[in-house]
Motif scaffolding. Sequence first.
Motif, mmCIF file in Angstrom:
data_model
loop_
_atom_site.group_PDB
_atom_site.id
_atom_site.type_symbol
_atom_site.label_atom_id
_atom_site.label_comp_id
_atom_site.label_asym_id
_atom_site.label_seq_id
_atom_site.Cartn_x
_atom_site.Cartn_y
_atom_site.Cartn_z
ATOM 1 N N CYS A 229 0.845 -1.198 0.000
ATOM 2 C CA CYS A 229 0.000 0.000 0.000
ATOM 3 C C CYS A 229 0.884 1.253 0.000
ATOM 4 C CB CYS A 229 -0.910 0.007 1.222
ATOM 5 S SG CYS A 229 -2.036 -1.411 1.319
ATOM 6 N N HIS A 303 -8.924 -9.602 2.086
ATOM 7 C CA HIS A 303 -8.495 -10.525 1.043
ATOM 8 C C HIS A 303 -7.905 -11.805 1.623
ATOM 9 C CE1 HIS A 303 -7.228 -11.562 -3.032
ATOM 10 N NE2 HIS A 303 -6.019 -11.838 -2.566
ATOM 11 N N HIS A 333 -10.582 3.268 -5.348
ATOM 12 C CA HIS A 333 -9.803 2.051 -5.577
ATOM 13 C C HIS A 333 -8.505 2.317 -6.337
ATOM 14 C CE1 HIS A 333 -13.420 -0.887 -4.945
ATOM 15 N NE2 HIS A 333 -12.995 -0.312 -3.833
ATOM 16 N N GLY A 334 -8.437 3.426 -7.056
ATOM 17 C CA GLY A 334 -7.212 3.744 -7.780
ATOM 18 C C GLY A 334 -6.028 3.969 -6.871
ATOM 19 N N PRO A 337 -4.114 -1.085 -3.600
ATOM 20 C CA PRO A 337 -3.741 -2.307 -4.313
ATOM 21 C C PRO A 337 -5.004 -3.079 -4.713
ATOM 22 C CG PRO A 337 -2.506 -2.090 -2.265
ATOM 23 C CD PRO A 337 -3.579 -1.049 -2.232
ATOM 24 N N ARG A 338 -4.919 -3.866 -5.773
ATOM 25 C CA ARG A 338 -6.091 -4.578 -6.265
ATOM 26 C C ARG A 338 -6.713 -5.471 -5.188
ATOM 27 N NH1 ARG A 338 -8.409 -5.290 -10.965
ATOM 28 N NH2 ARG A 338 -6.742 -4.124 -12.004
ATOM 29 N N SER A 339 -5.892 -6.039 -4.321
ATOM 30 C CA SER A 339 -6.415 -6.946 -3.298
ATOM 31 C C SER A 339 -7.328 -6.235 -2.310
ATOM 32 C CB SER A 339 -5.268 -7.622 -2.549
ATOM 33 O OG SER A 339 -4.482 -6.670 -1.850
ATOM 34 N N LYS A 340 -7.301 -4.897 -2.299
ATOM 35 C CA LYS A 340 -8.153 -4.132 -1.384
ATOM 36 C C LYS A 340 -9.372 -3.508 -2.077
ATOM 37 C CE LYS A 340 -5.188 -3.220 2.513
ATOM 38 N NZ LYS A 340 -4.812 -2.219 3.540
ATOM 39 N N HIS A 341 -9.642 -3.901 -3.313
ATOM 40 C CA HIS A 341 -10.832 -3.426 -4.006
ATOM 41 C C HIS A 341 -12.019 -4.284 -3.561
ATOM 42 C CE1 HIS A 341 -8.287 -1.693 -7.596
ATOM 43 N NE2 HIS A 341 -7.897 -1.247 -6.408
ATOM 44 N N LYS A 342 -12.663 -3.889 -2.472
ATOM 45 C CA LYS A 342 -13.725 -4.707 -1.886
ATOM 46 C C LYS A 342 -15.081 -4.022 -2.011
ATOM 47 C CE LYS A 342 -10.903 -7.953 -0.833
ATOM 48 N NZ LYS A 342 -10.949 -9.212 -1.617
#
Length: 469
Positions: A229, A303, A333-334, A337-342
Motif C-alpha cells: 500500500c 483478502h 480504488h485507484g 492495491p487490487r487486493s483491497k478493491h472490496k
Amino acid sequence: MSELVTPAGRAAALAPGSRILVVWPPQILSYFNAGHHLALYQVAGHLRTALPDSEVTVLDATVLRRTWKDIGNDLFQQRYDAIAVMNDFDGIDGLRRFVTYARALSPGTPIVTFGRLSGVNPLFFQQLDIDAVAENGDFEAAVLAALRFFDGETGTAPGVHLRHADGSWHAPSAPGAVLPAQEWYLPTPDEIPYQRYDELYHDDANKFCGIPQRRELVVPAARGCPIGCSYCEVHPIFGRKERRLTVERTVDYIEESFRTASFEYVAFYAPTFTLDRRWTMDLCERLTAGGARFPWKCATTMHHLDEDLVRAMGRAGCVRVSVGLETLDPHGHGALPRSKHKSQQDLEDLAGWCAQAGIELNCFVIVGLPGTSVEGVRHTIATVQALGGRARPTVYAPWEASRPDLSDEEMAAFNRQLFVPGTHDLDAAQLRDAYEVVFGPQPDVTAVFERIPARAAGADGDPVLLEAS
C-alpha cells in the motif's frame, strides 16, 4: 574508514562497559499502539545480546510521563556513550528538544534515530544535530550498525545515513539488514510499563488499538508485507518478503508470559496476520487444542480471510479482527492495491462470518483517500456499523508530499489525524465535515472486553494473576 567527528568536534568510541540509551522522547501522543512502542524493547534486547559488555537502558519517556527535568538529570548524570532515539509519525514534537538537551548535557555522545518516520522521510532528520538516521532494514540491525560505525569497527552502516567528519551526510551504502525471525528478541513482561498502557487504552472513543479494561500481551508475530500500500511504511522499511515466528515459539512466548504476569488477552502484532494461511491454521489448531485459554486479536486484510479461517480463529479464542477496509467507494480504488478493491457484499460476507464466530469486526477507514468524498466515507462507516462492526477512521497521509526541508510542525501534520495543507482540495465546510468523522462523537465503542475474562485487581491497581481453570 571514515572517522565520525561531527562539526561540533565530537568523537565517538564504544568500549566494554559503555552505556547506551534507547529512548522515545517526551511528547503528547496523537495515537497509541503498544506494538509500535515494542521496538524500543526489541532494540534494547538485541543490543544487550550483541554487545554483552555494554549497559543498555531503555526509556519510553512519553508513556512513563517523564519531565524534561527528568530527562536532563539522566543525560547529565549517566553521560551515555551512545543514544538511539526512536521516531514515529506523531513523534516529532519532542525530538528536536531532546537532541538539544543531549547536546547540552552530554555533548560527546553520538546519536542515531530510528523508527517509522525516518523510514519514509529519512532526509528530514538531517536537519537535526545528530549523527545517523536509520532508513530501512530491521530497527535492531540498523541501530547496531550505527553503533559499530561510531565505535570504528566499520566504515559503513547498511540502511543508515551517516554524518561524517566534514559535516556531510552519506547515504547508505547498502540496504539495511533484515533479521531471521528466530533472532528477534521477545521482551519479558517486567520490561514494559503495561499499567501505563492500560491507562492509554481506557477511553475507547479514541479508537486506539487496545481493548479497554483488559491487559494485553503484545506478540510481534511477523514483519514485512508483499501488498505494498502506498500509504504504508511496512514494505519500504521491512521489505515485501514476510518473516514470521514459528508457531511453537509464538505459543511458548504466550504461555510463559501468562505464567509470569497478569495478562488477559493477546494482541498479535503483524502487518497482515493471516497472510500465511497455513501458519494461521496451525496456530489456531494449537490454541484450540490447549483449550483456547488465551483470548486474542489481530489485524489483516479482507483478502486474506475466508469463512473456514474465520471460523477456526473464533474457535481458537479470537475476539477481534481488524481489517484495512479503507473505503467502499470504488472511486477510491485507484489509490489501493487490487487486493483491497472490496465491495459492500464482500464486507457483508465477512461481517456474517465474524458474527457467527463470535469475533468483533473492526474496520480501518481512510478519510481523504484520493478519489473519495466525505459522503463516501460516511457511507462506508455507516455500513460497517449497520453490520455490527466498529470503524476506526484516520486521515490519509500523502507521503509523496513530505520533503526534507519541512519544519517540525509541517512534518507533524502527517500524523494521520490532520489534513496536510496544500495536499487536498476540500473547502472549509468539507474539511470541517471530514474532521467531524475523525474527532466527532464515536458511537461504536467496543464491548468486546465482556468476552475476555477479567482478573482480580490487586492493591496497586494491577490485575492479579489467577490460575487458569
